[in-house]
Write a protein that holds these residues in place. Structure first.
Motif, PDB file in Angstrom:
ATOM      1  N   LYS A 285     -44.546  38.377  93.397  1.00 18.60           N
ATOM      2  CA  LYS A 285     -44.919  37.780  92.103  1.00 18.60           C
ATOM      3  C   LYS A 285     -46.249  38.381  91.612  1.00 18.60           C
ATOM      4  O   LYS A 285     -46.406  38.706  90.433  1.00 18.60           O
ATOM      5  N   GLU A 286     -47.156  38.545  92.566  1.00 21.43           N
ATOM      6  CA  GLU A 286     -48.473  39.079  92.194  1.00 21.43           C
ATOM      7  C   GLU A 286     -48.341  40.504  91.634  1.00 21.43           C
ATOM      8  O   GLU A 286     -48.975  40.844  90.633  1.00 21.43           O
ATOM      9  N   ILE A 287     -47.472  41.308  92.245  1.00 25.75           N
ATOM     10  CA  ILE A 287     -47.433  42.704  91.790  1.00 25.75           C
ATOM     11  C   ILE A 287     -46.454  42.942  90.645  1.00 25.75           C
ATOM     12  O   ILE A 287     -46.583  43.922  89.928  1.00 25.75           O
ATOM     13  N   THR A 288     -45.462  42.076  90.477  1.00 25.16           N
ATOM     14  CA  THR A 288     -44.459  42.349  89.422  1.00 25.16           C
ATOM     15  C   THR A 288     -44.362  41.243  88.374  1.00 25.16           C
ATOM     16  O   THR A 288     -43.680  41.411  87.362  1.00 25.16           O
ATOM     17  N   GLY A 289     -44.956  40.099  88.673  1.00 23.06           N
ATOM     18  CA  GLY A 289     -44.821  38.960  87.754  1.00 23.06           C
ATOM     19  C   GLY A 289     -43.479  38.255  87.909  1.00 23.06           C
ATOM     20  O   GLY A 289     -43.196  37.271  87.232  1.00 23.06           O
ATOM     21  N   GLN A 290     -42.626  38.752  88.816  1.00 19.88           N
ATOM     22  CA  GLN A 290     -41.284  38.180  88.999  1.00 19.88           C
ATOM     23  C   GLN A 290     -41.303  37.132  90.109  1.00 19.88           C
ATOM     24  O   GLN A 290     -41.743  37.429  91.230  1.00 19.88           O
ATOM     25  N   THR A 291     -40.768  35.952  89.808  1.00 23.80           N
ATOM     26  CA  THR A 291     -40.557  34.971  90.878  1.00 23.80           C
ATOM     27  C   THR A 291     -39.150  35.204  91.421  1.00 23.80           C
ATOM     28  O   THR A 291     -38.161  34.989  90.707  1.00 23.80           O
ATOM     29  N   LEU A 292     -39.082  35.685  92.651  1.00 25.56           N
ATOM     30  CA  LEU A 292     -37.763  35.959  93.227  1.00 25.56           C
ATOM     31  C   LEU A 292     -36.938  34.683  93.276  1.00 25.56           C
ATOM     32  O   LEU A 292     -37.453  33.617  93.632  1.00 25.56           O
ATOM     33  N   LEU A 293     -35.661  34.816  92.914  1.00 26.46           N
ATOM     34  CA  LEU A 293     -34.761  33.675  93.000  1.00 26.46           C
ATOM     35  C   LEU A 293     -34.112  33.739  94.378  1.00 26.46           C
ATOM     36  O   LEU A 293     -33.378  34.682  94.682  1.00 26.46           O
ATOM     37  N   GLU A 294     -34.403  32.752  95.221  1.00 22.54           N
ATOM     38  CA  GLU A 294     -33.803  32.744  96.561  1.00 22.54           C
ATOM     39  C   GLU A 294     -32.542  31.906  96.566  1.00 22.54           C
ATOM     40  O   GLU A 294     -32.504  30.819  95.989  1.00 22.54           O
ATOM     41  N   ARG A 295     -31.531  32.446  97.209  1.00 22.83           N
ATOM     42  CA  ARG A 295     -30.263  31.705  97.338  1.00 22.83           C
ATOM     43  C   ARG A 295     -29.792  31.797  98.777  1.00 22.83           C
ATOM     44  O   ARG A 295     -30.291  32.606  99.577  1.00 22.83           O
ATOM     45  N   TYR A 296     -28.809  30.946  99.123  1.00 24.94           N
ATOM     46  CA  TYR A 296     -28.300  30.886 100.490  1.00 24.94           C
ATOM     47  C   TYR A 296     -26.797  31.112 100.493  1.00 24.94           C
ATOM     48  O   TYR A 296     -26.084  30.561  99.647  1.00 24.94           O
ATOM     49  N   GLY A 297     -26.338  31.944 101.395  1.00 22.74           N
ATOM     50  CA  GLY A 297     -24.902  32.200 101.459  1.00 22.74           C
ATOM     51  C   GLY A 297     -24.450  32.538 102.858  1.00 22.74           C
ATOM     52  O   GLY A 297     -25.232  32.522 103.809  1.00 22.74           O
ATOM     53  N   MET A 298     -23.191  32.870 102.969  1.00 26.84           N
ATOM     54  CA  MET A 298     -22.587  33.167 104.268  1.00 26.84           C
ATOM     55  C   MET A 298     -21.260  33.881 104.028  1.00 26.84           C
ATOM     56  O   MET A 298     -20.573  33.565 103.038  1.00 26.84           O
ATOM     57  N   THR A 299     -20.891  34.788 104.904  1.00 22.97           N
ATOM     58  CA  THR A 299     -19.639  35.528 104.715  1.00 22.97           C
ATOM     59  C   THR A 299     -18.464  34.568 104.480  1.00 22.97           C
ATOM     60  O   THR A 299     -17.593  34.830 103.657  1.00 22.97           O
ATOM     61  N   GLU A 300     -18.453  33.466 105.205  1.00 21.14           N
ATOM     62  CA  GLU A 300     -17.313  32.538 105.128  1.00 21.14           C
ATOM     63  C   GLU A 300     -17.250  31.738 103.830  1.00 21.14           C
ATOM     64  O   GLU A 300     -16.207  31.171 103.504  1.00 21.14           O
TER      65      GLU A 300
END
Ligand code: MLC
Ligand code: AMP
Length: 492
Positions: A285-300
């Protein structure tokens, strides 16, 4: 899934893929996949769920083969171009595939298997040759793909998804993250896992957007492409963000400004497949201004939970269930837990896989009696958003976004002549999330662990090879004789 082929008719001359510096339209992709289908059918009416394995690097041809298998009624089984022969052989044998479509770079590599397991290697060029055939009507409830994933058993299991499962996995993300046809995404992830196949490539192709391939991750090249200004979206595992940050930190201040400015213009950057460390999110965020969107997943299950596209993206949290995903958090008796209490995530919904390939017992064990898929991930609801706390098993390691079974590595390691016994654990690591580490029991006092690693690399993918070793006369065990892996971690 076959629905992608039907939808591609709406996008005709729009660019579907950029591969090796060339652009390919939806029409070209569709035409190439029909050639693949006709060549695979070779006079048959329908492949009827034959497993078609393919060893093709990330490219236009990869996607054409995947779509062609679907159009002919087969099950697509992508193989990893970085895996050693025993890992490839395992998938070929487990799926009972009769053919492997291969890029010419891999003919020699695959040669021993043609003799050992009687598999036919079909050159990629020949499967792409112009051909026509009446294509079968493929019902969307049929099996479409098998992806191999590690679990609490030693060897990876084949996760079978239907065309409908894949459609559900794709459309939930398209809606939640507001994909549109003018999007342009870079794919740097391997194409034998859901992150690259579903979240990046298939979502783009569902919408008429463009997916650009960069077959091998290199921080400099990724930054170059970000600087070109053509990307609107970017998705990666935390290790990749860590590596991009390191590159940025080593650039001079003038270059840093240019990189930061370019990255700030993307409409969305997503992280997943492993826990995103808060310092990485903050630095990005500090270097790009972007707040990464975190998500959760699984192959199944495809993706299960996601932070909000338009609303709050809270560091250290994975948000809320995606549209169409039913989720519950339960204790060991499957009773729902309260807010701020840890529980296990269980998932239901159209995106959940059909079965583990030819493993009815494992499939049955993976679901509760009333159909909830048991993820093995522990989490908690905290102030309105979910947080992942860890896994219920120490035998599962996540390194660089890859899921790794400690038991699989132990089984192989025990076959080494200098190893009497061993135990493998994942140790926390800033860059990789966890690093594979092994305690070896040996009668020798000094052993050359580099040579053990070299030997392991011939049997296992490189990311499964231990980076740290300790040698002991015995393993720490509890009164029942079971190795105490938490104790072992402290010994490193
Ligand atoms: C490689 N190296 C490692 C390592 N992997 N070291 C420690 N731990 C690991 N896991 C070492 C190599 O031996 C080499 O060392 C050096 O790092 C560079 O190797 P490389 O192969 O060139 O690495 P690189 O290309 O930089 O790979 C990093 C990466 C890759 C992050 C690009 O790991 C990757 O593609 N990960 C993504 C996996 C993924 O798609 N997971 C999604 C699963 S689906 P030396 O000494 O030789 O230089 C899923 C569901 C969901 O999880 O939610 O998405
Ligand atoms: P795989 O079997 O390769 O699909 O890996 C799926 C596993 O990755 C999940 O069961 C989680 O343990 C882990 N995972 C995925 N996304 C996240 C995340 N955002 N945070 C923590 N763990 C994650």
């Amino acid at each position: 899934m076959i629905q992608l082929l039907e939808r591609s008719k709406n996008f005709k001359d729009r660019t579907a893929l950029v591969s090796n510096g060339k652009s390919y339209s939806y029409d070209l992709l569709s035409e190439a996949s029909q050639n693949v289908a006709a060549n695979l059918l070779n006079g048959k009416a329908d492949l009827n769920e034959d497993r078609i394995t393919f060893l093709v690097p990330q490219s236009f041809e990869y996607t054409a083969v995947q779509w062609g298998i679907w159009a002919a009624g087969g099950i697509a089984v992508p193989l990893c171009v970085l895996h050693p022969l025993p890992s490839i052989q395992y998938v070929l044998e487990d799926t009972q595939a009769e053919i492997v479509i291969a890029h010419s770079d891999y003919f020699e590599f695959l040669n021993p298997l043609e003799v050992a397991i009687d598999i036919s290697v079909i050159p990629l060029e020949s499967i792409l040759q112009e051909n026509t055939s009446v294509l079968p009507e493929v019902d969307s409830t049929r099996r479409a793909m098998i992806l191999y994933t590690s679990g609490t058993t030693s060897r990876p299991k084949g996760v079978v998804t239907t065309h409908d499962n894949i459609e559900a996995q794709v459309t939930t993300l398209v809606n939640a993250w507001e994909w549109e046809k003018d999007d342009h995404i870079l794919n740097i992830l391997p194409l034998h896992h859901v992150h690259g196949i579903i979240n990046v490539m298939s979502c783009a192709l569902w919408c008429g957007a463009c997916c650009e391939f960069l077959p091998k991750f290199e921080a400099e090249k990724v930054w170059e492409i970000i600087r070109s200004g053509r990307l609107t979206l970017f998705m990666a595992v935390p290790t990749i963000y860590y590596k991009l940050i390191s590159y940025w930190e080593n650039a001079n201040s003038e270059k840093q400004k240019k990189l930061s400015g370019a990255a700030s213009k993307l409409r969305l950057m997503v992280s997943g497949s492993a826990a995103l460390p808060v310092p990485v999110l903050e630095k990005w965020k500090e270097i790009t201004g972007q707040t990464l969107l975190e998500r959760y997943g699984m192959t199944e299950i495809g993706m299960g939970l996601s932070n909000s596209y338009r609303g709050e993206r809270r560091p250290g949290h994975v948000g809320l269930p995606l549209p169409g995903v039913e989720m519950r958090l339960v204790d060991s008796e499957n009773n729902p837990v309260k807010e701020n209490e840890p529980g296990e995530f269980q998932i239901k919904g159209p995106s959940v896989f059909k079965e583990y390939w030819q493993k009815p017992e494992a499939t049955q064990k993976a679901f509760t009696h009333n159909g909830w898929f048991i993820t093995g991930d522990i989490g908690m609801l905290n102030n309105g958003l979910y947080k992942i706390l860890g896994r219920d098993s120490v035998d599962i390691i996540k390194s660089g976004g890859y899921k790794i079974s400690a038991l699989e590595i132990e089984d192989v390691l025990r076959k080494h002549e200098l190893v009497d016994d061993c135990a493998v654990v994942g140790l926390p690591d800033e860059e990789w999330g966890e690093v594979v580490s092994a305690c070896v029991v040996s009668s020798q006092t000094v052993i050359d662990t580099d040579s053990i690693s070299d030997w392991l690399k011939e049997q296992l993918p490189v990311y499964k090879v231990p980076r740290n070793y300790i040698v002991r006369k015995e393993l720490p065990r509890n009164v029942l004789g079971k190795v105490t892996k938490n104790e072992l971690k402290k010994m490193f």
